[in-house]
Write an enzyme that holds these catalytic residues in place. Structure first.
Site, PDB file in Angstrom:
ATOM      1  NE  ARG A  96     -12.848  15.945  40.116  1.00 23.89           N
ATOM      2  CZ  ARG A  96     -12.475  14.866  39.434  1.00 23.89           C
ATOM      3  NH1 ARG A  96     -13.302  14.249  38.630  1.00 23.89           N
ATOM      4  NH2 ARG A  96     -11.264  14.384  39.564  1.00 23.89           N
ATOM      5  CD  GLU A  99     -16.850  13.106  39.611  1.00 22.36           C
ATOM      6  OE1 GLU A  99     -16.428  11.964  39.859  1.00 22.36           O
ATOM      7  OE2 GLU A  99     -16.294  14.150  40.017  1.00 22.36           O
ATOM      8  CB  SER A 122     -34.996  29.401  31.316  1.00 22.24           C
ATOM      9  OG  SER A 122     -34.408  30.207  30.310  1.00 22.24           O
TER      10      SER A 122
END
Length: 156
Positions: A96, A99, A122
């Site tokens: 997830r 995704e 960063s």
């Protein structure tokens, strides 16, 4: 003296031992982070092989988990970072996040560049936190905050 690992093998083995001890002792990541003065996300990432820990904290955690004395040195060594294989993750939770970055990655990039200019956020000068909050529609929501220092690109 600072030590650097050149493979993930020893850290993977230590991580497996950490997880086994954590399960056997029925303690949480937060329990392990308590008394460190460090964020639970950072301590968890370190124990999963992504960051070195200061000597005092490494000794404290080794004692809590009853790990071998050699574990103190390994927990202080600079690891090979990156826990994901070079393929699409199959674990549903990790997938997830993969995704989310696939869907919103270019959006985040565009907004960072528009608001800050050409550069990066960063992952070294970085903080992260996770909180569980009630969802007004029922259930729970995860609030994940990522706070990284902006580093502008420098022409040369």
């Amino acid at each position: 003296m600072t030590q650097t690992l050149v493979t993930q093998a020893s850290r993977i083995s230590l991580t497996e031992n950490i997880i086994a001890a954590k399960i056997a002792k029925k303690i949480s990541w937060q329990d392990l982070a308590d008394d460190t003065n460090m964020n639970v996300v950072f301590v968890t990432a370190a124990l999963l092989g992504q960051h070195p820990l200061p000597l005092r904290i490494a000794k404290n955690i080794v004692k809590k988990l009853e790990l071998s004395p050699e574990s103190v040195e390994l927990l202080q060594a600079i690891p090979i970072r990156g826990s994901m294989q070079q393929c699409i993750p199959t674990d549903p939770t990790i997938y997830r996040f993969y995704e989310i970055l696939n869907v919103y990655g270019t959006t985040l990039k565009a907004l960072v560049h528009e608001q800050f200019g050409d550069g990066i956020i960063s992952a070294i000068n970085f903080k992260m936190d996770i909180k569980k909050v009630k969802d007004p529609e029922g259930g729970s929501r995860a609030v994940i905050t990522m706070d990284g220092k902006y580093l502008p690109s420098k022409p040369f």
